[in-house]
Write a protein that holds these residues in place. Structure first.
Motif, PDB file in Angstrom:
ATOM      1  N   PRO A 156       0.872  -1.014   0.114  1.00 32.20           N
ATOM      2  CA  PRO A 156       0.020   0.226   0.100  1.00 32.20           C
ATOM      3  C   PRO A 156       0.845   1.247  -0.096  1.00 32.20           C
ATOM      4  N   VAL A 157       0.489   2.230  -0.952  1.00 40.32           N
ATOM      5  CA  VAL A 157       1.177   3.543  -1.081  1.00 40.32           C
ATOM      6  C   VAL A 157       1.107   4.280   0.226  1.00 40.32           C
ATOM      7  N   ALA A 158       0.127   4.286   0.765  1.00 43.19           N
ATOM      8  CA  ALA A 158      -0.321   5.122   1.965  1.00 43.19           C
ATOM      9  C   ALA A 158       0.628   4.934   3.084  1.00 43.19           C
ATOM     10  N   GLU A 159       1.025   3.518   3.206  1.00 39.60           N
ATOM     11  CA  GLU A 159       1.962   3.183   4.264  1.00 39.60           C
ATOM     12  C   GLU A 159       3.293   3.506   3.957  1.00 39.60           C
ATOM     13  N   LEU A 160       3.914   3.504   2.806  1.00 37.88           N
ATOM     14  CA  LEU A 160       4.957   3.841   2.279  1.00 37.88           C
ATOM     15  C   LEU A 160       5.253   5.456   2.690  1.00 37.88           C
ATOM     16  N   LEU A 161       4.038   6.280   2.534  1.00 39.10           N
ATOM     17  CA  LEU A 161       4.042   7.789   2.607  1.00 39.10           C
ATOM     18  C   LEU A 161       3.965   7.877   4.241  1.00 39.10           C
ATOM     19  N   ASP A 162       3.636   7.129   4.865  1.00 36.62           N
ATOM     20  CA  ASP A 162       3.320   7.343   6.552  1.00 36.62           C
ATOM     21  C   ASP A 162       4.862   7.838   7.012  1.00 36.62           C
ATOM     22  N   ILE A 171      25.692   4.361   4.574  1.00 37.21           N
ATOM     23  CA  ILE A 171      26.710   3.250   4.179  1.00 37.21           C
ATOM     24  C   ILE A 171      27.931   3.932   4.564  1.00 37.21           C
ATOM     25  N   ARG A 172      28.772   3.721   5.139  1.00 36.80           N
ATOM     26  CA  ARG A 172      30.157   4.267   5.501  1.00 36.80           C
ATOM     27  C   ARG A 172      31.275   3.153   4.981  1.00 36.80           C
ATOM     28  N   ARG A 173      31.958   3.618   3.910  1.00 36.95           N
ATOM     29  CA  ARG A 173      32.822   2.731   3.333  1.00 36.95           C
ATOM     30  C   ARG A 173      34.138   3.588   2.750  1.00 36.95           C
ATOM     31  N   GLU A 174      35.484   3.013   3.205  1.00 37.74           N
ATOM     32  CA  GLU A 174      36.438   3.655   2.821  1.00 37.74           C
ATOM     33  C   GLU A 174      36.585   5.307   3.104  1.00 37.74           C
ATOM     34  N   GLY A 175      36.308   5.515   3.920  1.00 36.34           N
ATOM     35  CA  GLY A 175      36.245   7.113   4.261  1.00 36.34           C
ATOM     36  C   GLY A 175      34.778   7.829   3.573  1.00 36.34           C
ATOM     37  N   HIS A 176      34.142   7.208   2.844  1.00 37.02           N
ATOM     38  CA  HIS A 176      32.996   7.938   2.087  1.00 37.02           C
ATOM     39  C   HIS A 176      31.750   7.395   2.965  1.00 37.02           C
ATOM     40  N   VAL A 177      30.739   8.357   2.714  1.00 36.85           N
ATOM     41  CA  VAL A 177      29.449   8.172   3.583  1.00 36.85           C
ATOM     42  C   VAL A 177      28.621   8.402   2.328  1.00 36.85           C
ATOM     43  N   TRP A 178      27.483   7.465   2.288  1.00 36.95           N
ATOM     44  CA  TRP A 178      26.357   7.517   1.475  1.00 36.95           C
ATOM     45  C   TRP A 178      24.977   7.608   2.111  1.00 36.95           C
ATOM     46  N   ARG A 179      24.255   8.385   2.187  1.00 36.56           N
ATOM     47  CA  ARG A 179      23.033   8.604   2.642  1.00 36.56           C
ATOM     48  C   ARG A 179      21.890   8.414   1.644  1.00 36.56           C
ATOM     49  N   GLY A 180      20.838   7.716   1.760  1.00 33.47           N
ATOM     50  CA  GLY A 180      19.703   7.767   1.046  1.00 33.47           C
ATOM     51  C   GLY A 180      18.428   7.580   1.627  1.00 33.47           C
ATOM     52  N   PRO A 181      17.172   7.742   1.062  1.00 31.30           N
ATOM     53  CA  PRO A 181      16.030   7.569   1.684  1.00 31.30           C
ATOM     54  C   PRO A 181      15.715   6.199   1.646  1.00 31.30           C
ATOM     55  N   ALA A 182      14.870   5.820   2.673  1.00 28.83           N
ATOM     56  CA  ALA A 182      14.500   4.379   2.976  1.00 28.83           C
ATOM     57  C   ALA A 182      12.931   4.279   3.489  1.00 28.83           C
ATOM     58  N   PHE A 183      12.531   3.046   3.417  1.00 28.33           N
ATOM     59  CA  PHE A 183      11.115   2.981   3.723  1.00 28.33           C
ATOM     60  C   PHE A 183      10.830   1.524   4.715  1.00 28.33           C
ATOM     61  N   GLU A 191       9.278  -7.313   9.218  1.00 27.95           N
ATOM     62  CA  GLU A 191       9.746  -6.226   8.881  1.00 27.95           C
ATOM     63  C   GLU A 191      11.049  -5.927   8.039  1.00 27.95           C
ATOM     64  N   ARG A 192      10.967  -4.997   7.163  1.00 25.94           N
ATOM     65  CA  ARG A 192      12.008  -5.006   6.179  1.00 25.94           C
ATOM     66  C   ARG A 192      12.368  -3.718   5.930  1.00 25.94           C
ATOM     67  N   THR A 193      13.449  -3.218   5.405  1.00 26.23           N
ATOM     68  CA  THR A 193      14.021  -1.771   5.160  1.00 26.23           C
ATOM     69  C   THR A 193      13.959  -1.920   3.504  1.00 26.23           C
ATOM     70  N   LEU A 194      13.224  -1.236   3.011  1.00 27.62           N
ATOM     71  CA  LEU A 194      13.150  -0.667   1.368  1.00 27.62           C
ATOM     72  C   LEU A 194      14.390   0.344   1.232  1.00 27.62           C
ATOM     73  N   TRP A 195      15.298   0.285   0.398  1.00 31.34           N
ATOM     74  CA  TRP A 195      16.663   1.114   0.366  1.00 31.34           C
ATOM     75  C   TRP A 195      17.008   1.209  -1.064  1.00 31.34           C
ATOM     76  N   GLY A 196      18.269   2.027  -1.019  1.00 34.51           N
ATOM     77  CA  GLY A 196      18.959   1.911  -2.372  1.00 34.51           C
ATOM     78  C   GLY A 196      18.276   2.603  -3.564  1.00 34.51           C
ATOM     79  N   ARG A 219      16.315  10.423  10.971  1.00 34.10           N
ATOM     80  CA  ARG A 219      16.345   9.134  11.305  1.00 34.10           C
ATOM     81  C   ARG A 219      16.864   7.787  10.612  1.00 34.10           C
ATOM     82  N   GLU A 220      17.809   7.163  11.124  1.00 30.71           N
ATOM     83  CA  GLU A 220      18.477   5.986  10.350  1.00 30.71           C
ATOM     84  C   GLU A 220      17.719   4.642  10.704  1.00 30.71           C
ATOM     85  N   LEU A 221      17.578   4.148   9.464  1.00 26.68           N
ATOM     86  CA  LEU A 221      16.697   2.892   9.492  1.00 26.68           C
ATOM     87  C   LEU A 221      17.843   1.778   9.236  1.00 26.68           C
TER      88      LEU A 221
END
Length: 225
Positions: A156-162, A171-183, A191-196, A219-221
């Motif tokens: 349900p999209v409504a739950e993704l939008l909640d 994600i922290r690798r070799e001195g680099h930090v990658w941040r991205g949205p997640a659900f 319960e799972r994390t939808l990311w990437g 907020r970090e998931l």
């Protein structure tokens, strides 16, 4: 305006839809396509009141869990899709073919609204065309090939939008930090994390549609790679 009409308006914008998601690739990308399929996919509405959401409780999006044995993005939640083969007439044909192979859907019931322009996927070296579609006549879906998919989700999209289900992965690798949205998503497996890449496409699409609700971007998931 209905959800279908809003999605169709985004499809009309074509390549402009995901313009912000186009960092340059360091090498030539391999062509691929994914199917972003929305519609009333089942009889299980979102577990959220109609007053709390900007979309209908019965609006869903089709996703799959990639098999854990795959070399690229194993175990991740993703849109159906894959590489564009020489026999595919277009990215749209490739997206529909891959979706049928992965979920068993009947492509004749899918109304293609439009392709949204190529988006680079740096890590795997793909150049992905998202194909936006509406499920006009839903058909049963399932795992067709366990070597490709572990599960099929109609979320349900409504739950993704909640806002309670929104956050970021870090994600922290070799001195680099990658941040991205997640659900956060809830399935029969828990319960799972939808990311990437998939989360980036959904986040950008929801923003363009004006569906995004304010959420805590600090907020970090939890993330399992």
């Amino acid at each position: 305006m209905t959800a279908r009409a809003e999605l169709a308006a985004i499809a009309d914008s074509g390549a402009a839809a995901f313009a912000a998601l186009r960092p340059p690739l360091t090498a030539e990308g391999r062509a691929a396509a994914v199917l972003m399929l929305f519609g009333k996919l089942d009889d299980l509405p979102a577990d959220r009141s109609a007053e709390a959401s900007v979309v209908s409780r019965d609006l869903d999006v089709l996703l799959v869990e990639r098999a854990s044995t795959l070399r690229a993005h194993p175990g991740q939640i993703a849109f159906p899709g894959g590489r564009i083969d020489p026999g595919d007439a277009s990215a749209t044909d490739a997206a529909l073919r891959e979706a049928q192979e992965e979920t068993g859907l009947d492509p004749t019931g899918v109304e293609v609204l439009g392709a949204l322009g190529e988006v680079p996927l740096e890590r795997s070296g793909h150049l992905v065309t998202p194909v936006l579609a509406w499920w006009q006549k839903p058909s049963p879906v399932r795992v067709v090939d366990e070597a490709e998919s572990a599960a099929v989700f109609r979320l349900p999209v409504a739950e993704l939008l909640d806002p309670a289900n929104r956050g970021v992965t870090v994600i922290r690798r070799e001195g680099h930090v990658w941040r991205g949205p997640a659900f956060l998503i809830r399935t029969e497996g828990g319960e799972r994390t939808l990311w990437g890449f998939t989360a980036m496409l959904l986040d950008a699409l929801f923003d363009r549609l004006g569906w995004t609700e304010p959420w805590d971007r600090t907020r970090e998931l939890p993330l399992v790679i």
